[in-house]
Design an enzyme around this catalytic site. Structure first.
Site, PDB file in Angstrom:
ATOM      1  N   CYS A 213       0.594  -1.224  -0.018  1.00  0.00           N
ATOM      2  CA  CYS A 213      -0.063  -0.126  -0.047  1.00  0.00           C
ATOM      3  C   CYS A 213       0.814   1.134   0.130  1.00  0.00           C
ATOM      4  CB  CYS A 213      -0.976  -0.110   1.115  1.00  0.00           C
ATOM      5  SG  CYS A 213      -0.087  -0.416   2.867  1.00  0.00           S
ATOM      6  N   GLY A 214       1.852   0.997  -0.598  1.00  0.00           N
ATOM      7  CA  GLY A 214       2.925   2.316  -1.109  1.00  0.00           C
ATOM      8  C   GLY A 214       3.428   2.742   0.153  1.00  0.00           C
TER       9      GLY A 214
END
Lengths: 286, 147
Positions: free
Chosen positions: A88-89
């Protein structure tokens, strides 16, 4: 003709990856919508109870609850809300980085830090990094249940009641919009009274039944609701961040495929050109 | 209107009501509380019961109340604003009467046939909750019949 076989294979494998990332993007997008609804649904309660508690901190009561009193800081507690899964980055990394900066300050002042980690990423981070994790809660899923959090929160509240920690902070991501998630660290305990023009001066509530029990119940409920809100909000952040990360990954895969195709075509053309010149050379020799 | 004040009802699943009212009757743990504008600051717990709000902007001259069911939670009264933080709350017209009836019977059965491992307090709370729901429904019905 075996020209560019490796390139062909590589393109195939990147196409497969692209399919996965674009599927994950769509899943995250639909989960984000639900997570956002959940966040919006529980927000009024969290806001109202915060307002009530800040009124309460302004009241000049005979009885001052321990949660309202500043103490000398020897040890602090952090409730750290992270996601369970990765991909998720920079969501968790950004949060933990800003948190470490905060903790460093306490470390320099010889103040010790206790951690309550909610979410797998936080647990494994503090496992590697080293930190005194006193409580942990993982695998909350996409629809976290408030009752599952109570245990972990109670550990920190008990520690505060027993004077083991003198301050309690809550760290998590704030959902600004789909594109932006902001890592924030808020002080939960002791409560900071907000300036309020209307409620200035000496006044107090009528408490029914007695003040002590009522205030502790209320404050415990307040902390629980704030932590729950942070978890719900962090879930929405996680989904938004994952959606963005997967969109970027899908786009990147597209770019790489384009480049590889170009390379493949060039190699094929070079091979054909070479073959022709060989034939022509051979014919001239005869 | 100076005799109106802000009233909010929220539960953990969202905001139920937010608006100006002239009178609120709230089931406090030590009895029903009637709140009008200028009430002293008050903090108390809720018990299962019915909240009746008289809306300020209602043109209804018969002075009918808007009815909500609540169970558990807190009430805060400060000048010009009353906040009800309920554990459970519902508008009376959204209550599933049959489900409430069934819940009441279930709780009564639990209490009647004493088991050793019965969580007595919990069963009582469930019964009180179901009764409060039914009370809200019946009050709503009376109101509709009158109107």
């Amino acid at each position: 003709m075996a020209v560019g076989k490796e390139i062909k294979q590589k393109i195939g494998s990147i196409k497969n990856t692209q399919k996965i990332t674009s599927a994950m993007e769509m899943v995250a997008a639909s989960k984000m919508r639900k997570a956002q609804d959940r966040m919006a649904a529980s927000r009024p309660y969290a806001e109202k109870i915060r307002a009530v508690v800040s009124h309460m901190a302004n009241a000049t009561s005979e009885y001052r609850h321990a949660y309202l009193q500043e103490r000398e800081v020897k040890r602090v507690g952090y409730i750290v809300v992270t996601s369970d899964r990765g991909l998720c980055g920079g969501l968790n990394t950004n949060l933990l980085r800003s948190l470490i900066k905060d903790m460093q300050k306490f470390h320099n002042d010889k103040v010790e830090v206790d951690i309550c980690a909610i979410g797998q990423k936080g647990v494994s981070f503090f496992g590697n990094f080293g930190g005194n994790v006193v409580a942990a809660k993982t695998q909350l899923g996409d629809a976290p249940d408030a009752s599952e959090l109570i245990g972990a929160v109670k550990v920190m509240l008990d520690a505060f009641d027993n004077g083991e920690i003198d301050r309690l902070y809550l760290a998590g991501n704030d959902f600004v919009n789909t594109m932006t998630q902001k890592p924030t660290v808020r002080q939960l305990l002791p409560l900071e009274a907000e300036e309020d023009e209307v409620l200035k001066g000496h006044w107090d509530y009528i408490y029914e039944p007695d003040a002590q029990q009522l205030l502790s119940d209320m404050l415990v409920r307040y902390i629980e609701s704030q932590v729950y809100q942070a978890v719900v909000e962090n879930t929405a952040c996680e989904m938004a961040a994952r959606m963005l990360a997967m969109k970027a990954a899908t786009d990147n895969a597209g770019d790489i495929i384009k480049e590889l195709n170009m390379l493949y075509n060039k190699a094929r053309q070079a091979a054909i050109t070479q073959e022709i010149s060989e034939i022509v050379g051979g014919a001239a020799a005869v | 209107m100076s005799d109106a004040f802000q009233c909010n009802i929220v539960n953990t699943e969202g905001a139920l009501f937010s608006g100006m009212v002239t009178r609120a009757i709230i089931p406090g743990i030590e009895g029903e509380i009637g709140v009008v504008a200028g009430h002293s600051p008050l903090l108390t717990r809720l018990k299962s019961g019915v909240v009746r709000l008289r809306l300020a902007e209602s043109e209804d001259k018969r002075l009918e109340d808007t009815i909500f069911f609540v169970a558990g939670g807190f009430v805060e009264v400060v000048p010009n604003c009353t906040t009800i933080l309920a554990d459970k709350a519902q508008r009376a017209d959204h209550i599933d009467e049959a489900a409430a009836q069934a819940a009441k019977q279930h709780a009564q059965q639990l209490l009647a046939h004493h088991h050793q491992d019965l969580d007595y307090a919990r069963a009582l709370a469930q019964l009180a909750e179901a009764m409060a729901r039914l009370q809200a429904v019946s009050e709503l019905r009376r109101k509709l019949q009158r109107g």
